[in-house]
Design a protein around this motif. Structure first.
Motif, PDB file in Angstrom:
ATOM      1  N   HIS A 142     -39.395 -10.204 -28.105  1.00  0.00           N
ATOM      2  CA  HIS A 142     -38.055  -9.458 -28.670  1.00  0.00           C
ATOM      3  C   HIS A 142     -38.459  -8.549 -29.946  1.00  0.00           C
ATOM      4  O   HIS A 142     -38.174  -7.410 -29.916  1.00  0.00           O
ATOM      5  CB  HIS A 142     -37.243 -10.411 -29.198  1.00  0.00           C
TER       6      HIS A 142
ATOM      7  N   THR B  20     -26.853 -10.229 -25.117  1.00  0.00           N
ATOM      8  CA  THR B  20     -27.602 -11.300 -25.587  1.00  0.00           C
ATOM      9  C   THR B  20     -28.837 -10.802 -26.388  1.00  0.00           C
ATOM     10  O   THR B  20     -29.496 -11.491 -27.387  1.00  0.00           O
ATOM     11  CB  THR B  20     -28.659 -11.626 -24.598  1.00  0.00           C
TER      12      THR B  20
ATOM     13  N   ARG C 117     -30.029 -12.073 -29.948  1.00  0.00           N
ATOM     14  CA  ARG C 117     -31.282 -12.418 -30.422  1.00  0.00           C
ATOM     15  C   ARG C 117     -31.730 -11.877 -31.614  1.00  0.00           C
ATOM     16  O   ARG C 117     -32.605 -12.366 -32.256  1.00  0.00           O
ATOM     17  CB  ARG C 117     -32.061 -12.195 -29.006  1.00  0.00           C
TER      18      ARG C 117
ATOM     19  N   ARG D 230     -37.193 -19.382 -32.235  1.00  0.00           N
ATOM     20  CA  ARG D 230     -38.164 -19.803 -31.432  1.00  0.00           C
ATOM     21  C   ARG D 230     -37.910 -21.123 -30.480  1.00  0.00           C
ATOM     22  O   ARG D 230     -38.028 -21.285 -29.364  1.00  0.00           O
ATOM     23  CB  ARG D 230     -39.616 -19.952 -32.074  1.00  0.00           C
ATOM     24  N   LEU D 231     -37.355 -21.978 -31.315  1.00  0.00           N
ATOM     25  CA  LEU D 231     -37.086 -23.354 -30.898  1.00  0.00           C
ATOM     26  C   LEU D 231     -35.677 -23.248 -30.024  1.00  0.00           C
ATOM     27  O   LEU D 231     -35.499 -24.202 -29.355  1.00  0.00           O
ATOM     28  CB  LEU D 231     -36.542 -24.284 -32.182  1.00  0.00           C
ATOM     29  N   ALA D 232     -35.028 -22.215 -30.390  1.00  0.00           N
ATOM     30  CA  ALA D 232     -33.867 -22.021 -29.313  1.00  0.00           C
ATOM     31  C   ALA D 232     -34.283 -21.344 -27.966  1.00  0.00           C
ATOM     32  O   ALA D 232     -33.328 -21.232 -27.153  1.00  0.00           O
ATOM     33  CB  ALA D 232     -32.758 -21.204 -30.195  1.00  0.00           C
ATOM     34  N   GLY D 233     -35.458 -21.087 -27.942  1.00  0.00           N
ATOM     35  CA  GLY D 233     -36.047 -20.733 -26.561  1.00  0.00           C
ATOM     36  C   GLY D 233     -36.051 -19.302 -26.469  1.00  0.00           C
ATOM     37  O   GLY D 233     -36.158 -18.715 -25.428  1.00  0.00           O
ATOM     38  N   ILE D 234     -36.143 -18.447 -27.473  1.00  0.00           N
ATOM     39  CA  ILE D 234     -36.050 -16.871 -27.512  1.00  0.00           C
ATOM     40  C   ILE D 234     -37.719 -16.683 -27.655  1.00  0.00           C
ATOM     41  O   ILE D 234     -38.388 -17.092 -28.591  1.00  0.00           O
ATOM     42  CB  ILE D 234     -35.354 -16.395 -28.839  1.00  0.00           C
ATOM     43  N   ASP D 235     -38.127 -15.863 -27.084  1.00  0.00           N
ATOM     44  CA  ASP D 235     -39.662 -15.359 -26.911  1.00  0.00           C
ATOM     45  C   ASP D 235     -39.476 -14.361 -28.089  1.00  0.00           C
ATOM     46  O   ASP D 235     -39.365 -13.151 -27.930  1.00  0.00           O
ATOM     47  CB  ASP D 235     -39.950 -14.692 -25.748  1.00  0.00           C
TER      48      ASP D 235
END
Lengths: 353, 341
Positions: free
Chosen positions: B234, B209, B213, B225-230
């Protein structure tokens, strides 16, 4: 070998965050660096009464900031020698690698009306004007190593002999190979920074000396006076020549990397000569368990001599071993060859790389 | 390619698709795109080597020394690839390596033995990388500036710590040097370290992952970001990873040169970035491969080796390297365009 690496150091001050970080980290710095036993250069020279305390003189000293063991030794030696004389008031200015700063530092020494100046310029051409002004103001200038182009700018020049270094290395290798009766030897040369005139002088001296034995350099590569580049270049050079008879490496600091590459490759069929005369190299020559059999000097002890000369000039004395009443105008130091036989005698003069 | 509102047909940022391809067919990935050019270039260089120095070039010992030479900067290149795919840049790699090597070889550190020295190098590298990451991700500094600041500061700190001296590894700590001198199956240990780092890097980038990412953050941070990744966290981790690689590289350079010095790794940042770019990674992020970077680096190392074998000087090497960078990037642009329509 004097103009050298770490060219970026001067940027540090400007970057606040970076500087803060550096400060933060160094506060718990593990008691840094190996103990500097760089012995104050031995100064047991011929002294025919000249060392007796005389008129009190103030000697100003300006040199580049240390970015290499050699320059560091220059400053250390100058100070150590000055302290041996009760009649010298030593006035060093903040060392700097910035031409402008060195100019204003020398200006401040002129304004302070010192009795003599010892200057190792960052660049002889660019500091020529200020040295000239000092001379015109009646202050004798002792020019150390990097020469001012204008003879009016200095009273005496003292420095090393780059060409002579090459010659010394060439003679050592030439003699050794002749003794072994090697014909058509493979001779390899690892230079320092190739664009510097000093490097070119060294190589020319080396080639000229080898020619007198009927030999020539088989391969020549330049490194950057650093351990890492010495290691890189040597690694491939060793591959390029499966059998080598002799190698001259211009600089002992870079030589640490060269020696590492040689031992990594497990090669020992040739002799190697170093350059400059660092304490590390001398210890290796003394132990005699590597291919390094000799090194030719470009000794920072010249700073000690420069201080002594400045003192004599300011006191109006000559050099007692010479007939003349005044100090000579120019002194070129001989490049000496250090081998296992005489290494003991040189060890105290070696500088920590 | 960066309109977050319009979902792409292949779901997700461009890197994802290529990454998935790689999993499906690693050989195809190697041949695809820029890698063909790289392999051809390497083949050409090998032919040149075999023709000009048949006696010296093709020998096992020469091939091993090419790998040993590539190892140090190769490890750094792995970290740099991650940072650049993630849309950043790390200019501080050479300086951080120098600082790690100096810190690990101070008298104080050397008293604790080789294991502590190695750990020290890794911690200093990772720590410095983490500082970079925090400044960039949370301090909102431009990566170029933050890592430039680190470059000069780390180099300065290294000089200060070492008092500008070359610090030799003491004989009792020669276990570090043995990384370079001990050979297993004829290959020095440090080449295995290099291979291991490349393998781990490849797995991290292509099979986890974290890797996906990285492509997402570099390709389009807003979408990521919209996909929920910090994204910030990262980004910070990417620089820490680069620092970790510098720490490992510091151990290797200590092994090779038997020293720690503030002069180590001078201009490594340029070599690493050049290798990554030649390898087909976009400087703008979102696209790239570890294998490409390593091939790019091998081209550089081969050139240096070939030039020295043939007794040519450094100036010619620099010209050749410059030309190769330009040609590689031009070829890359063409292959991108061909794929676009």
């Amino acid at each position: 070998m004097s103009e050298n690496v770490a060219r970026r150091g001067f940027l540090i001050g400007g970057l606040g965050g970076a500087a803060l970080l550096a400060a933060g980290c160094t506060s718990n710095e593990p008691s840094a660096a190996p103990t500097s036993e760089a012995a104050p250069a031995a100064t047991q020279a011929a002294a025919g009464g000249n060392d007796e305390p005389g008129t009190k003189v103030t000697i100003g000293f300006s040199a580049p900031a240390a970015d290499h063991g050699w320059i560091a030794a220059i400053a250390k030696n100058a100070e150590a020698t000055a302290q041996q004389y009760s009649d010298i008031e030593f006035k060093p200015v903040e060392p700097t690698n910035d031409i402008n700063q060195q100019i204003s530092a020398v200006e401040s020494l002129i304004a302070a009306k010192v009795d003599a100046l010892v200057i190792l310029p960052n660049d002889g051409e660019q500091l020529n004007q200020i040295a000239l002004r000092a001379s015109e103001a009646g202050i004798p200038v002792v020019n150390l190593d990097r020469i001012f182009p204008d003879k009016l700018a200095y009273r005496t020049w003292i420095g090393g002999d780059n060409y002579g270094m090459g010659v010394a290395a060439g003679h050592y290798i030439g003699t050794a190979l002749k003794e072994k009766n090697v014909s058509n030897p493979v001779i390899v040369e690892i230079q320092g920074i190739a664009t510097l005139p000093l490097t070119q002088d060294r190589s020319k001296g080396f080639a000229d000396a080898l020619k007198t034995y009927g030999f020539s350099v088989t391969a020549q590569q330049d490194a950057q006076f650093t351990v890492e580049t010495g290691n890189e270049v040597a690694t491939s050079l060793l591959q390029a020549h499966s059998k080598i008879d002799a190698m001259w490496n211009h600089d002992d600091d870079q030589g640490i990397g060269v020696l590492a590459a040689i031992s990594e490759a497990g090669r020992d069929e040739f002799i190697m000569v170093g350059g400059a005369g660092s304490a590390n190299a001398m210890r290796a020559i003394k132990d005699d368990n590597t291919v390094l059999k000799a090194t030719v000097t470009y000794s920072p002890t010249m700073a000690s001599s420069a201080i002594k000369i400045a003192r004599l000039i300011a006191q109006g004395k000559g050099m007692s071993d010479l007939v003349e009443n005044q100090v000579p105008q120019s002194i070129t130091l001989a490049s000496e060859t250090i081998t296992k036989e005489n290494v003991e005698q040189y060890l105290p003069l070696g500088f920590e790389s | 390619m960066s309109d977050p509102t319009k979902p792409r047909t292949d779901t997700g940022p461009p890197g994802l698709a290529t990454a998935r391809q790689a999993v499906a067919n690693p050989l195809g990935r190697l041949i695809e795109g820029g890698h063909v050019g790289l392999l051809v270039a390497i083949a050409l260089l090998v032919v040149v080597g075999l023709v000009t120095r048949p006696d010296a070039f093709g020998t096992t010992s020469n091939l091993i020394s090419i790998l040993s030479l590539a190892a140090t900067i190769g490890v750094i290149t792995v970290g740099a690839t991650f940072v650049i795919i993630g849309g950043g840049i790390d200019l501080s790699v050479g300086a951080v390596m120098a600082l790690s090597s100096v810190w690990a070889t101070t008298v104080a550190t050397q008293e604790f033995g080789p294991v502590v020295m190695a750990i020290c190098a890794i911690l200093v590298g990772t720590g410095t990388g983490l500082v970079n990451g925090i400044l960039i991700a949370y301090g909102r500094l431009v990566p170029f500036i933050a890592t430039l600041a680190m470059l000069v500061a780390a180099r300065g700190l290294a000089q200060r710590m070492s008092d500008r001296k070359t610090q030799l590894i003491q004989p009792e700590n020669s276990a570090i040097v043995e990384l370079s001198t001990t050979r297993v199956l004829g290959v020095p240990l440090l080449v295995y370290v290099f291979a291991l780092v490349v393998a781990l890097g490849w797995i991290l980038l292509n099979r986890t992952t974290f890797g996906r990412r990285t492509y997402a953050v570099g390709g389009n941070p807003e979408a990521a970001r919209l996909a929920g990744i910090d994204v910030r966290r990262h980004t910070m981790l990417l620089y820490a990873l680069s620092g970790l690689c510098c720490g490992i590289a510091a151990i290797l350079i200590m092994a090779r040169t038997t020293t720690g010095s503030s002069t180590h790794g001078d201009l490594y940042e340029l070599d690493a970035i050049a290798a990554v770019i030649i390898g087909g990674t976009l400087l703008t992020g979102g696209r790239g491969t570890i294998i490409g970077s390593i091939l790019g680096l091998l081209i550089f190392t081969l050139i240096t080796n070939l030039f020295i074998l043939n007794g040519l000087n450094t100036s010619d090497q620099l010209i050749a390297k410059g030309l190769i960078i330009v040609v590689a990037v031009l070829l890359q642009r063409r292959s991108l365009k061909e794929r676009a329509p």
